[in-house]
Scaffold this active site. Structure first.
Site, PDB file in Angstrom:
ATOM      1  N   TYR A  27      -1.846  -0.296  10.617  1.00 18.80           N
ATOM      2  CA  TYR A  27      -1.978  -0.924   9.007  1.00 18.80           C
ATOM      3  C   TYR A  27      -0.426  -0.726   8.267  1.00 18.80           C
ATOM      4  O   TYR A  27      -0.197  -1.040   7.336  1.00 18.80           O
ATOM      5  CB  TYR A  27      -2.924   0.208   8.259  1.00 18.80           C
ATOM      6  CG  TYR A  27      -3.737  -0.700   6.828  1.00 18.80           C
ATOM      7  CD1 TYR A  27      -3.706  -1.583   6.629  1.00 18.80           C
ATOM      8  CD2 TYR A  27      -2.497   0.858   5.474  1.00 18.80           C
ATOM      9  CE1 TYR A  27      -3.760  -1.879   5.252  1.00 18.80           C
ATOM     10  CE2 TYR A  27      -3.538   0.131   4.471  1.00 18.80           C
ATOM     11  CZ  TYR A  27      -3.833  -1.079   4.174  1.00 18.80           C
ATOM     12  OH  TYR A  27      -3.702  -0.942   2.735  1.00 18.80           O
ATOM     13  N   LYS A  76       1.870  -2.745   6.828  1.00 20.54           N
ATOM     14  CA  LYS A  76       2.289  -2.245   5.231  1.00 20.54           C
ATOM     15  C   LYS A  76       4.164  -2.319   5.179  1.00 20.54           C
ATOM     16  O   LYS A  76       4.490  -2.990   3.920  1.00 20.54           O
ATOM     17  CB  LYS A  76       1.971  -1.736   4.196  1.00 20.54           C
ATOM     18  CG  LYS A  76       0.303  -2.440   4.445  1.00 20.54           C
ATOM     19  CD  LYS A  76       0.324  -3.925   3.829  1.00 20.54           C
ATOM     20  CE  LYS A  76      -1.150  -3.875   2.980  1.00 20.54           C
ATOM     21  NZ  LYS A  76      -1.578  -4.947   2.292  1.00 20.54           N
ATOM     22  N   SER A 133       1.041  -1.313   0.226  1.00 22.71           N
ATOM     23  CA  SER A 133      -0.540  -0.326   0.439  1.00 22.71           C
ATOM     24  C   SER A 133       0.844   1.412  -0.215  1.00 22.71           C
ATOM     25  O   SER A 133       1.892   0.929   0.721  1.00 22.71           O
ATOM     26  CB  SER A 133      -1.282  -0.700   1.304  1.00 22.71           C
ATOM     27  OG  SER A 133      -1.699   1.218   1.473  1.00 22.71           O
TER      28      SER A 133
END
Length: 241
Positions: A146, A150, A133
């Site tokens: 998050y 990632k 991402s």
């Protein structure tokens, strides 16, 4: 890009980018082995493309390894499964941090290990795409766990690319911007928040799942035979804006 006769493992194949990738691969001749948590999603995908369905909770390490072994043999692997929980940094819980690392970072490692062991053991070439991402590159408010998960996946991808390419397996990462999936709706439903993100994307829109799937298929294909260790933004220019 023709994938006729190829078997491809796709994690997170039930929804969003994973589903778009699975459908696109099937339409171009591949037999897809679909790993995802939702039995209903697997049932509908099997009806649509005739995939091999394997239900698995990727937060469970032992279940993930068992599912990966069941999915073999395969020519290619797409690690696309992901999850998120929105919390400001000061409120991030250990439970959610561990969950995101389990699904977004540890599960790709486990599936890739079993896939690569099988390919190397057979002396066969292959390719892996890890779906990361743009959150691995920038700090996005409320996405602490998050972003960390990632970024961890990116580090894993780089090591995999260094160690596996001499054995015939290329490894690359794809970094989408906000993509119109059910998870993105959850994260970007606030119009003010979405407007701020859109304002930083020069092409002026969020991505569609097919935008990302096309890049994934290219990186799997022989046309990308000299592409290894890439962190490929698919973000409409977000990271240069």
């Amino acid at each position: 890009m023709d994938f006729t006769g190829k078997h491809v493992i796709v994690t997170g194949a039930g929804k969003g980018i994973g589903r778009a990738t699975a459908v696109m691969l099937a339409r171009r001749g591949a037999k897809v082995v679909a790993l995802t948590r939702s039995a209903a999603d697997l049932e509908s995908l099997e009806k649509e493309i005739g995939c091999v369905p394997i239900p698995v909770d990727l937060a469970d390490a032992a279940a993930t390894r068992a599912a990966a072994l069941k999915a073999l043999p395969a020519d290619y692997l797409v690690n696309c499964a992901g999850t998120t929980e929105l919390e400001p940094f000061l409120d991030v819980s250990v439970e959610n941090f561990d969950l995101l690392y389990a699904v977004n970072t540890r599960a790709p490692m486990i599936v890739a290990q079993e896939y690569a062991r099988d390919r190397v053991g057979k002396g066969a070439k292959g390719a892996i795409v890890n779906v990361s991402s743009v959150a691995a590159f920038v700090g996005i408010p409320d996405h602490a766990a998050y972003c960390a998960s990632k970024s961890g996946l990116d580090g894993l991808t780089r090591v995999m690319a260094r160690e596996l390419a001499p054995k015939g397996i290329r490894v690359n990462g794809v970094h989408p911007t906000v993509t119109l999936t059910p998870m993105a709706v959850k994260a970007w439903s606030d119009p003010d928040k979405a407007a701020g993100m859109l304002g930083r994307i020069p092409v002026g829109r969020f991505a569609d799942p097919d935008d990302i799937a096309e890049v994934i298929l290219f990186l799997l294909s022989d046309e990308a035979a000299m592409v290894n260790g890439l962190s490929m933004p698919v973000d409409g220019g977000y990271t240069i804006a």
